[in-house]
Motif scaffolding. Structure first.
Motif, PDB file in Angstrom:
ATOM      1  N   PRO A   1     -13.350  18.672  -4.190  1.00 16.00           N
ATOM      2  CA  PRO A   1     -12.483  18.448  -3.034  1.00 16.00           C
ATOM      3  C   PRO A   1     -11.968  17.021  -2.886  1.00 16.00           C
ATOM      4  N   VAL A   2     -12.593  16.073  -3.567  1.00 16.45           N
ATOM      5  CA  VAL A   2     -12.223  14.663  -3.372  1.00 16.45           C
ATOM      6  C   VAL A   2     -11.480  14.152  -4.603  1.00 16.45           C
ATOM      7  N   TRP A   3     -10.207  13.810  -4.412  1.00 13.70           N
ATOM      8  CA  TRP A   3      -9.340  13.337  -5.489  1.00 13.70           C
ATOM      9  C   TRP A   3      -8.942  11.886  -5.243  1.00 13.70           C
ATOM     10  N   GLY A   4      -8.642  11.182  -6.320  1.00 17.11           N
ATOM     11  CA  GLY A   4      -8.228   9.798  -6.195  1.00 17.11           C
ATOM     12  C   GLY A   4      -7.383   9.358  -7.381  1.00 17.11           C
ATOM     13  N   VAL A   5      -6.886   8.135  -7.292  1.00 18.26           N
ATOM     14  CA  VAL A   5      -6.043   7.566  -8.342  1.00 18.26           C
ATOM     15  C   VAL A   5      -6.678   6.289  -8.866  1.00 18.26           C
ATOM     16  N   ASP A   6      -6.216   5.843 -10.031  1.00 20.48           N
ATOM     17  CA  ASP A   6      -6.470   4.469 -10.456  1.00 20.48           C
ATOM     18  C   ASP A   6      -5.128   3.864 -10.844  1.00 20.48           C
ATOM     19  N   VAL A   7      -4.940   2.605 -10.456  1.00 23.96           N
ATOM     20  CA  VAL A   7      -3.635   1.963 -10.590  1.00 23.96           C
ATOM     21  C   VAL A   7      -3.791   0.533 -11.083  1.00 23.96           C
ATOM     22  N   SER A   8      -2.672   0.005 -11.561  1.00 24.96           N
ATOM     23  CA  SER A   8      -2.586  -1.407 -11.931  1.00 24.96           C
ATOM     24  C   SER A   8      -1.180  -1.878 -11.587  1.00 24.96           C
ATOM     25  N   ARG A   9      -0.835  -3.057 -12.017  1.00 21.47           N
ATOM     26  CA  ARG A   9       0.501  -3.595 -11.724  1.00 21.47           C
ATOM     27  C   ARG A   9       1.607  -2.716 -12.293  1.00 21.47           C
ATOM     28  N   TYR A  10       1.276  -1.891 -13.285  1.00 19.31           N
ATOM     29  CA  TYR A  10       2.304  -1.093 -13.943  1.00 19.31           C
ATOM     30  C   TYR A  10       2.876  -0.003 -13.035  1.00 19.31           C
ATOM     31  N   GLN A  11       2.151   0.363 -11.972  1.00 22.09           N
ATOM     32  CA  GLN A  11       2.719   1.310 -11.006  1.00 22.09           C
ATOM     33  C   GLN A  11       3.691   0.614 -10.042  1.00 22.09           C
ATOM     34  N   GLY A  12       3.787  -0.703 -10.129  1.00 22.47           N
ATOM     35  CA  GLY A  12       4.754  -1.446  -9.335  1.00 22.47           C
ATOM     36  C   GLY A  12       4.440  -1.428  -7.852  1.00 22.47           C
ATOM     37  N   SER A  13       5.488  -1.333  -7.045  1.00 23.62           N
ATOM     38  CA  SER A  13       5.333  -1.305  -5.588  1.00 23.62           C
ATOM     39  C   SER A  13       4.837   0.074  -5.158  1.00 23.62           C
ATOM     40  N   ILE A  14       3.726   0.087  -4.440  1.00 25.28           N
ATOM     41  CA  ILE A  14       3.102   1.358  -4.045  1.00 25.28           C
ATOM     42  C   ILE A  14       3.161   1.520  -2.534  1.00 25.28           C
ATOM     43  N   ASP A  15       3.666   2.671  -2.097  1.00 27.52           N
ATOM     44  CA  ASP A  15       3.639   3.041  -0.683  1.00 27.52           C
ATOM     45  C   ASP A  15       2.349   3.829  -0.464  1.00 27.52           C
ATOM     46  N   TRP A  16       1.307   3.143  -0.058  1.00 24.02           N
ATOM     47  CA  TRP A  16      -0.017   3.753  -0.009  1.00 24.02           C
ATOM     48  C   TRP A  16      -0.122   4.886   1.010  1.00 24.02           C
ATOM     49  N   PRO A  17       0.502   4.814   2.183  1.00 18.20           N
ATOM     50  CA  PRO A  17       0.455   5.973   3.082  1.00 18.20           C
ATOM     51  C   PRO A  17       1.088   7.218   2.463  1.00 18.20           C
ATOM     52  N   VAL A  18       2.169   7.057   1.704  1.00 18.92           N
ATOM     53  CA  VAL A  18       2.791   8.202   1.027  1.00 18.92           C
ATOM     54  C   VAL A  18       1.834   8.780  -0.006  1.00 18.92           C
ATOM     55  N   LEU A  19       1.194   7.899  -0.760  1.00 16.82           N
ATOM     56  CA  LEU A  19       0.235   8.363  -1.769  1.00 16.82           C
ATOM     57  C   LEU A  19      -0.927   9.088  -1.108  1.00 16.82           C
ATOM     58  N   ALA A  20      -1.444   8.510  -0.029  1.00 17.73           N
ATOM     59  CA  ALA A  20      -2.571   9.122   0.678  1.00 17.73           C
ATOM     60  C   ALA A  20      -2.202  10.484   1.246  1.00 17.73           C
ATOM     61  N   GLY A  21      -0.942  10.646   1.625  1.00 14.76           N
ATOM     62  CA  GLY A  21      -0.496  11.905   2.199  1.00 14.76           C
ATOM     63  C   GLY A  21      -0.419  13.049   1.212  1.00 14.76           C
ATOM     64  N   GLN A  22      -0.658  12.781  -0.055  1.00 15.23           N
ATOM     65  CA  GLN A  22      -0.632  13.812  -1.091  1.00 15.23           C
ATOM     66  C   GLN A  22      -2.047  14.203  -1.540  1.00 15.23           C
ATOM     67  N   GLY A  23      -3.012  13.992  -0.663  1.00 13.96           N
ATOM     68  CA  GLY A  23      -4.372  14.410  -0.956  1.00 13.96           C
ATOM     69  C   GLY A  23      -5.184  13.400  -1.723  1.00 13.96           C
ATOM     70  N   VAL A  24      -4.739  12.150  -1.754  1.00 11.53           N
ATOM     71  CA  VAL A  24      -5.464  11.082  -2.445  1.00 11.53           C
ATOM     72  C   VAL A  24      -6.394  10.404  -1.452  1.00 11.53           C
TER      73      VAL A  24
END
Length: 247
Positions: free
Chosen positions: A44-67
């Motif tokens: 049930p618990v999903w997440g991401v891993d990121v670095s500078r290569y993902q560029g500018s991240i809108d974290w609320p948008v990402l969180a809204g997709q089950g992250v």
């Protein structure tokens, strides 16, 4: 004539199977299909891993997709820091995600100086996830892997110092090939974050994994950078387990 027809039919089947395989591999490579599709009921618990290569991240948008969690690249070797680390850490935390940092392990640097780099970069924060040490081959080490004793010695120093400094300690991220060479049967008690983009992983020595990176070619909304894909991960336990994990 009958034998010729059989051979022709066999060739057609072989060509069709090869074409289908190529199509599946291409679709997977471009992110259109995914070899792994973990059940959210089971994981049930999903997440991401990121670095500078993902560029500018809108974290609320990402969180809204089950992250729900994010491992963020912080450091590499003895001196490199990811320029987006502080921004990503602040953004992910503000969006309500549980955060952790990851460090790319260098086979060419002493464990002590790598630990200095991590500790100088990654702050101690309430509720943070363990610092993940990313151990994988790079450059010439793909064909000429470092000696096992040398790599284990420096990794032990690094993990020991991170465990002592951070309340949540440290874990290791790795691939199956690297795990089998350097970690299987060693480092008892160290939790594993394993990468396997083709199937659910089973570690060679029977150790349980804690996190599984099941895709490195997912597409989500909310980021724009050099890298069009984002890595997705699951936590091995239940939601109740997650609420208590390394708290």
């Amino acid at each position: 004539m009958v034998e010729q027809e059989r051979r022709r039919a066999a060739r057609c089947v072989a060509v069709s199977a090869a074409a289908l395989l190529v199509a599946v591999l291409l679709a997977s490579w471009t992110g259109l299909v995914h070899a792994n599709n973990p059940s959210r009921d089971r994981f049930p618990v999903w997440g991401v891993d990121v670095s500078r290569y993902q560029g500018s991240i809108d974290w609320p948008v990402l969180a809204g997709q089950g992250v729900e969690f994010a491992f963020i690249k912080a450091t590499e070797g003895s001196s490199h820091t990811d320029p987006a680390f502080a921004t990503n850490l602040a953004g992910a935390s503000a969006a309500g995600l549980r955060t952790g940092a990851y460090h790319f392990f260098s086979f060419e640097s002493p464990g002590d100086s790598q630990a200095d780099n991590v500790i100088a970069t990654v702050p101690v924060q309430p509720g943070q996830l363990p610092v993940a040490v990313d151990v994988e081959f790079y450059g010439d080490f793909w064909t000429s892997p470092p000696p096992v004793a040398d790599a284990r010695r420096e990794l032990a120093v690094l993990l020991g110092r991170l465990d002592a400094h951070y309340p949540a300690g440290a874990i290791v991220y790795t691939t199956g090939e690297v795990y089998n060479r350097y970690l299987a049967g060693a480092f008892p008690g160290v939790e594993v974050w394993i990468r396997d983009v083709w199937r659910e992983p089973a570690l060679a020595d029977g150790r349980a994994w804690t996190f599984w990176q099941f895709s490195d070619r997912y597409r989500l909304d909310g980021y724009r950078g050099e890298e069009q894909f984002i890595d997705l991960n699951v936590y091995a336990g239940s939601r109740t387990d997650w609420e208590a994990y390394r708290r």
